[in-house]
Design a protein around this motif. Structure first.
Motif, PDB file in Angstrom:
ATOM      1  N   GLY A  38      -3.125   2.445  -4.035  1.00 42.45           N
ATOM      2  CA  GLY A  38      -2.698   3.416  -3.360  1.00 42.45           C
ATOM      3  C   GLY A  38      -3.737   4.510  -3.119  1.00 42.45           C
ATOM      4  N   THR A  39      -3.585   5.405  -2.274  1.00 40.50           N
ATOM      5  CA  THR A  39      -4.365   6.534  -1.855  1.00 40.50           C
ATOM      6  C   THR A  39      -3.604   7.913  -2.093  1.00 40.50           C
ATOM      7  OG1 THR A  39      -5.463   5.206  -0.155  1.00 40.50           O
ATOM      8  CG2 THR A  39      -5.968   7.551  -0.089  1.00 40.50           C
TER       9      THR A  39
ATOM     10  N   LYS B 287       0.832  -1.073   0.053  1.00 40.72           N
ATOM     11  CA  LYS B 287      -0.124  -0.065   0.042  1.00 40.72           C
ATOM     12  C   LYS B 287       0.839   1.323  -0.004  1.00 40.72           C
ATOM     13  CE  LYS B 287      -4.017   2.128   0.990  1.00 40.72           C
ATOM     14  NZ  LYS B 287      -3.687   3.585   0.858  1.00 40.72           N
TER      15      LYS B 287
ATOM     16  N   TYR C  30       0.367  12.330  -0.016  1.00 43.69           N
ATOM     17  CA  TYR C  30      -0.208  13.290   0.546  1.00 43.69           C
ATOM     18  C   TYR C  30       0.164  14.463  -0.714  1.00 43.69           C
ATOM     19  CZ  TYR C  30      -0.970  10.384   4.584  1.00 43.69           C
ATOM     20  OH  TYR C  30      -1.130   9.567   5.411  1.00 43.69           O
TER      21      TYR C  30
ATOM     22  N   THR D 191       0.511   5.524   0.309  1.00 44.20           N
ATOM     23  CA  THR D 191      -0.212   6.593   0.604  1.00 44.20           C
ATOM     24  C   THR D 191       0.425   8.126   0.164  1.00 44.20           C
ATOM     25  OG1 THR D 191      -1.296   5.430   2.267  1.00 44.20           O
ATOM     26  CG2 THR D 191      -1.642   7.787   2.273  1.00 44.20           C
TER      27      THR D 191
END
Length: 135
Positions: free
Chosen positions: A111-112, A76, A80, A78
């Motif tokens: 992914g975020t 994963k 920003y 992430t």
């Protein structure tokens, strides 16, 4: 490998990531958010989103390599991004592509991407963190 990536039927296929990550390894690796710092702590690519994305991904690659892992082990990601708007996507993808070319990888883990007001240092535009699984 400890990670299997897939796109389940019924969910859209997105070219830059997979919807699901299946982890079977025995060690979790958490990489702290990586920003556009070089080894001496100097900001790289001030004001340049693509350059900062590239450096963030390269720094994640360095952290992973230090524990015997690679982007193939990432379950994963992430990311920003300061003041995110969809029109910034081409610059974001350019940075990912440049880092991928240098690392010889195709980062496809789920992914975020999260838009934020600010990061720890005003010059930082992006921060990339990763969770990996290794045997």
């Amino acid at each position: 490998m400890a990670i299997t990536l897939m796109n389940p039927s019924g969910l859209p296929e997105i070219p830059v990531y997979r919807q699901v990550s299946i982890a079977t390894g025995s060690k979790l690796v958490f990489v702290a958010g990586q920003v556009a710092w070089d080894a001496e702590g100097n900001t790289v690519g001030e004001g340049d989103l693509a350059a900062q994305v590239e450096r963030g991904y390269l720094n994640v690659g360095t952290a992973l390599a230090a524990v015997g892992a690679s982007f193939d082990d990432v379950a994963k990601l992430t990311v920003y991004v300061v003041d995110w708007t969809p029109d910034k996507m081409p610059l974001f993808l350019e940075g990912v592509a440049r880092a991928s070319a240098k690392l010889g990888i195709t980062p496809m883990a789920p992914g975020t991407l999260i838009g934020v007001a600010a990061l720890d240092v005003p010059d930082h535009l992006v921060e990339v963190e990763a969770t990996a699984i290794i045997d």
